[in-house]
Design a protein around this motif. Structure first.
Motif, PDB file in Angstrom:
ATOM      1  N   LEU A  79       0.823  -1.214   0.000  1.00  0.00           N
ATOM      2  CA  LEU A  79       0.000   0.000   0.000  1.00  0.00           C
ATOM      3  C   LEU A  79       0.851   1.256   0.000  1.00  0.00           C
ATOM      4  O   LEU A  79       0.389   2.316  -0.423  1.00  0.00           O
ATOM      5  CB  LEU A  79      -0.913   0.001   1.237  1.00  0.00           C
ATOM      6  CG  LEU A  79      -1.839  -1.210   1.363  1.00  0.00           C
ATOM      7  CD1 LEU A  79      -2.491  -1.247   2.737  1.00  0.00           C
ATOM      8  CD2 LEU A  79      -2.901  -1.173   0.266  1.00  0.00           C
ATOM      9  N   VAL A  80       2.081   1.132   0.490  1.00  0.00           N
ATOM     10  CA  VAL A  80       2.964   2.281   0.683  1.00  0.00           C
ATOM     11  C   VAL A  80       4.379   1.886   0.246  1.00  0.00           C
ATOM     12  O   VAL A  80       4.757   0.725   0.366  1.00  0.00           O
ATOM     13  CB  VAL A  80       2.958   2.704   2.172  1.00  0.00           C
ATOM     14  CG1 VAL A  80       4.134   3.598   2.506  1.00  0.00           C
ATOM     15  CG2 VAL A  80       1.645   3.398   2.527  1.00  0.00           C
ATOM     16  N   THR A  81       5.120   2.856  -0.260  1.00  0.00           N
ATOM     17  CA  THR A  81       6.521   2.582  -0.591  1.00  0.00           C
ATOM     18  C   THR A  81       7.433   3.506   0.198  1.00  0.00           C
ATOM     19  O   THR A  81       7.085   4.667   0.461  1.00  0.00           O
ATOM     20  CB  THR A  81       6.805   2.806  -2.090  1.00  0.00           C
ATOM     21  OG1 THR A  81       6.450   4.147  -2.430  1.00  0.00           O
ATOM     22  CG2 THR A  81       6.012   1.827  -2.941  1.00  0.00           C
ATOM     23  N   ARG A  82       8.585   2.964   0.583  1.00  0.00           N
ATOM     24  CA  ARG A  82       9.662   3.757   1.172  1.00  0.00           C
ATOM     25  C   ARG A  82      10.710   3.990   0.090  1.00  0.00           C
ATOM     26  O   ARG A  82      11.169   3.036  -0.536  1.00  0.00           O
ATOM     27  CB  ARG A  82      10.313   2.978   2.324  1.00  0.00           C
ATOM     28  CG  ARG A  82       9.555   2.981   3.623  1.00  0.00           C
ATOM     29  CD  ARG A  82      10.430   2.404   4.740  1.00  0.00           C
ATOM     30  NE  ARG A  82       9.896   1.125   5.204  1.00  0.00           N
ATOM     31  CZ  ARG A  82       9.633   0.835   6.486  1.00  0.00           C
ATOM     32  NH1 ARG A  82       9.847   1.714   7.412  1.00  0.00           N
ATOM     33  NH2 ARG A  82       9.176  -0.344   6.811  1.00  0.00           N
ATOM     34  N   THR A  83      11.104   5.255  -0.081  1.00  0.00           N
ATOM     35  CA  THR A  83      12.161   5.563  -1.040  1.00  0.00           C
ATOM     36  C   THR A  83      13.207   6.418  -0.353  1.00  0.00           C
ATOM     37  O   THR A  83      12.869   7.432   0.262  1.00  0.00           O
ATOM     38  CB  THR A  83      11.592   6.343  -2.243  1.00  0.00           C
ATOM     39  OG1 THR A  83      10.390   5.722  -2.684  1.00  0.00           O
ATOM     40  CG2 THR A  83      12.610   6.389  -3.369  1.00  0.00           C
ATOM     41  N   ARG A  84      14.482   6.007  -0.476  1.00  0.00           N
ATOM     42  CA  ARG A  84      15.547   6.814   0.128  1.00  0.00           C
ATOM     43  C   ARG A  84      15.620   8.151  -0.581  1.00  0.00           C
ATOM     44  O   ARG A  84      15.686   8.205  -1.811  1.00  0.00           O
ATOM     45  CB  ARG A  84      16.900   6.099  -0.003  1.00  0.00           C
ATOM     46  CG  ARG A  84      17.149   5.069   1.060  1.00  0.00           C
ATOM     47  CD  ARG A  84      18.645   4.965   1.401  1.00  0.00           C
ATOM     48  NE  ARG A  84      18.850   4.007   2.474  1.00  0.00           N
ATOM     49  CZ  ARG A  84      18.731   4.322   3.768  1.00  0.00           C
ATOM     50  NH1 ARG A  84      18.423   5.555   4.121  1.00  0.00           N
ATOM     51  NH2 ARG A  84      18.907   3.407   4.681  1.00  0.00           N
ATOM     52  N   ASP A  88      18.840  13.675   1.206  1.00  0.00           N
ATOM     53  CA  ASP A  88      19.312  13.266   2.538  1.00  0.00           C
ATOM     54  C   ASP A  88      19.047  11.782   2.674  1.00  0.00           C
ATOM     55  O   ASP A  88      17.915  11.358   2.924  1.00  0.00           O
ATOM     56  CB  ASP A  88      18.576  14.063   3.614  1.00  0.00           C
ATOM     57  CG  ASP A  88      19.071  13.723   5.012  1.00  0.00           C
ATOM     58  OD1 ASP A  88      19.708  12.668   5.188  1.00  0.00           O
ATOM     59  OD2 ASP A  88      18.814  14.509   5.941  1.00  0.00           O
ATOM     60  N   ARG A  89      20.116  11.007   2.529  1.00  0.00           N
ATOM     61  CA  ARG A  89      19.928   9.558   2.438  1.00  0.00           C
ATOM     62  C   ARG A  89      19.508   8.925   3.758  1.00  0.00           C
ATOM     63  O   ARG A  89      19.308   7.707   3.829  1.00  0.00           O
ATOM     64  CB  ARG A  89      21.208   8.901   1.916  1.00  0.00           C
ATOM     65  CG  ARG A  89      21.503   9.258   0.459  1.00  0.00           C
ATOM     66  CD  ARG A  89      22.747   8.571  -0.072  1.00  0.00           C
ATOM     67  NE  ARG A  89      22.953   7.219   0.395  1.00  0.00           N
ATOM     68  CZ  ARG A  89      22.267   6.153  -0.028  1.00  0.00           C
ATOM     69  NH1 ARG A  89      21.336   6.315  -0.946  1.00  0.00           N
ATOM     70  NH2 ARG A  89      22.522   4.960   0.458  1.00  0.00           N
ATOM     71  N   ARG A  90      19.327   9.748   4.782  1.00  0.00           N
ATOM     72  CA  ARG A  90      18.819   9.176   6.034  1.00  0.00           C
ATOM     73  C   ARG A  90      17.302   8.995   5.990  1.00  0.00           C
ATOM     74  O   ARG A  90      16.760   8.129   6.655  1.00  0.00           O
ATOM     75  CB  ARG A  90      19.161  10.093   7.218  1.00  0.00           C
ATOM     76  CG  ARG A  90      20.610  10.149   7.573  1.00  0.00           C
ATOM     77  CD  ARG A  90      20.847  11.187   8.639  1.00  0.00           C
ATOM     78  NE  ARG A  90      20.381  12.508   8.214  1.00  0.00           N
ATOM     79  CZ  ARG A  90      20.466  13.597   8.976  1.00  0.00           C
ATOM     80  NH1 ARG A  90      20.974  13.517  10.200  1.00  0.00           N
ATOM     81  NH2 ARG A  90      20.031  14.754   8.532  1.00  0.00           N
ATOM     82  N   VAL A  91      16.652   9.833   5.230  1.00  0.00           N
ATOM     83  CA  VAL A  91      15.180   9.846   5.299  1.00  0.00           C
ATOM     84  C   VAL A  91      14.549   8.909   4.275  1.00  0.00           C
ATOM     85  O   VAL A  91      15.083   8.716   3.177  1.00  0.00           O
ATOM     86  CB  VAL A  91      14.597  11.271   5.124  1.00  0.00           C
ATOM     87  CG1 VAL A  91      15.521  12.304   5.702  1.00  0.00           C
ATOM     88  CG2 VAL A  91      14.247  11.549   3.705  1.00  0.00           C
ATOM     89  N   HIS A  92      13.438   8.331   4.689  1.00  0.00           N
ATOM     90  CA  HIS A  92      12.612   7.512   3.805  1.00  0.00           C
ATOM     91  C   HIS A  92      11.410   8.332   3.372  1.00  0.00           C
ATOM     92  O   HIS A  92      10.592   8.720   4.210  1.00  0.00           O
ATOM     93  CB  HIS A  92      12.144   6.243   4.523  1.00  0.00           C
ATOM     94  CG  HIS A  92      13.214   5.234   4.696  1.00  0.00           C
ATOM     95  ND1 HIS A  92      13.065   4.125   5.489  1.00  0.00           N
ATOM     96  CD2 HIS A  92      14.451   5.146   4.174  1.00  0.00           C
ATOM     97  CE1 HIS A  92      14.163   3.411   5.442  1.00  0.00           C
ATOM     98  NE2 HIS A  92      15.030   3.993   4.663  1.00  0.00           N
ATOM     99  N   THR A  95       5.258   7.248   0.010  1.00  0.00           N
ATOM    100  CA  THR A  95       4.228   7.532  -0.994  1.00  0.00           C
ATOM    101  C   THR A  95       3.251   6.371  -1.045  1.00  0.00           C
ATOM    102  O   THR A  95       3.577   5.256  -0.634  1.00  0.00           O
ATOM    103  CB  THR A  95       4.830   7.715  -2.397  1.00  0.00           C
ATOM    104  OG1 THR A  95       5.708   6.612  -2.666  1.00  0.00           O
ATOM    105  CG2 THR A  95       5.596   9.007  -2.508  1.00  0.00           C
ATOM    106  N   LEU A  96       2.060   6.672  -1.551  1.00  0.00           N
ATOM    107  CA  LEU A  96       1.069   5.617  -1.715  1.00  0.00           C
ATOM    108  C   LEU A  96       1.276   4.908  -3.045  1.00  0.00           C
ATOM    109  O   LEU A  96       1.568   5.556  -4.046  1.00  0.00           O
ATOM    110  CB  LEU A  96      -0.340   6.214  -1.682  1.00  0.00           C
ATOM    111  CG  LEU A  96      -0.967   6.251  -0.303  1.00  0.00           C
ATOM    112  CD1 LEU A  96      -0.934   7.567   0.323  1.00  0.00           C
ATOM    113  CD2 LEU A  96      -2.325   5.743  -0.354  1.00  0.00           C
ATOM    114  N   THR A  97       1.123   3.612  -3.038  1.00  0.00           N
ATOM    115  CA  THR A  97       1.084   2.878  -4.296  1.00  0.00           C
ATOM    116  C   THR A  97      -0.293   3.068  -4.914  1.00  0.00           C
ATOM    117  O   THR A  97      -1.201   3.640  -4.292  1.00  0.00           O
ATOM    118  CB  THR A  97       1.302   1.379  -4.051  1.00  0.00           C
ATOM    119  OG1 THR A  97       0.199   0.880  -3.287  1.00  0.00           O
ATOM    120  CG2 THR A  97       2.598   1.123  -3.316  1.00  0.00           C
TER     121      THR A  97
END
Lengths: 155, 155
Positions: A79-84, A88-92, A95-97
């Motif tokens: 339902l949701v995606t995490r994208t680096r 700032d490569r620390r944060v994810h 977004t909704l799929t």
DNA sequence: TATTGTTATACTCTATAACTATA
DNA sequence: TATAGTTATAGAGTATAACAATA
């Protein structure tokens, strides 16, 4: 026989009805395998695509560690995606799929049915007057539109 | 910048305000070293002197084992007495001590202040109309006057 | 050194089920 | 055998703090 119970005021009626409304809504969304906080997350991600988990936690008043657990679940269900973030490569960035967006449509339908059933006893005019009075109260208490304080722990 | 948050309906406003009202009331009574469920117990005992712990648990929707803990506390503070019933020696009849009755007076004052502050943004006429609409809703949902569903666990 | 996300842990709370004493 | 009250316990849930990666 029973001694009289003093008439309930507005504040008490609101706690009664608020609990009732929250419980009934929780029952409805549980049919979609969601909890109310998860619904709040999906709505917030839809309104602010790409936001970080920290921001999400802050906006909803949830613990960051709790967000991790919920996002794990929602991501695992597609339902949701995490994208680096590239900045700032620390944060994810969340977004909704497409599937998540479709589920949100179902949530909106559930919420509309909930609203209609809950206010069944009032006609359209009464409902509008009630809505207006409640909005005045929420504004006077500085409550954030669309976010209820219950995502924070109730003690 | 942010996408629009769909306007909140009556049901959602009620959960928001209900949580807010419950939280603020809890803060106020904590100054008397009481929790909202304990307040409910004191009120119920005042309205039905001599009732049993089982009846109390049933009326408030609490677990009997929880009632034990609370009564232990209230009895230890001299607010409530347990008396073995002469008709059925298994049951403990609960009554308020004089000190308990005095505390209940303070609770009523706290509740009145809570009501006044919470509705500060509305004038007397608006308050009366709101009260009337909320009463209609509680009746339509079969909610018990004076007892809110929150003494049962919220999930 | 500070911050994001994650994991681990200690703590509280709740519900359930045993237990006793009465019926 | 069933019920009122009590106690004990296992499970769930929450908050806090430790940790690795990145800034």
């Amino acid at each position: 026989m029973a001694a009289e119970i003093p008439k309930a005021g507005v504040a008490f009626l609101l706690t009664q009805l608020g609990t009732q409304a929250a419980t009934k809504f929780a029952e409805r969304v549980s049919a979609l395998d969601l909890t109310p906080p998860q619904v709040g997350m999906l709505r917030m991600i839809a309104a602010h695509p790409g936001l970080s988990q920290q921001t999400l936690a802050g906006n909803l008043g949830m613990l960051p560690s709790k967000v991790v657990t919920f996002v794990d679940d929602l991501e695992g269900r597609g339902l949701v995606t995490r994208t680096r973030s590239t900045r700032d490569r620390r944060v994810h960035e969340l977004t909704l799929t497409e599937e998540g967006a479709e589920l949100l449509d179902k949530i909106r339908a559930v919420a509309a049915a909930h609203e209609a059933d809950f206010c069944e006893a009032l006609d359209a005019d009464e409902r509008a007057r009630l809505q207006s009075l409640l909005e005045r109260l929420t504004e006077s208490h500085g409550l954030t539109p669309g976010v209820h304080p219950g995502y924070r722990t109730i003690r």
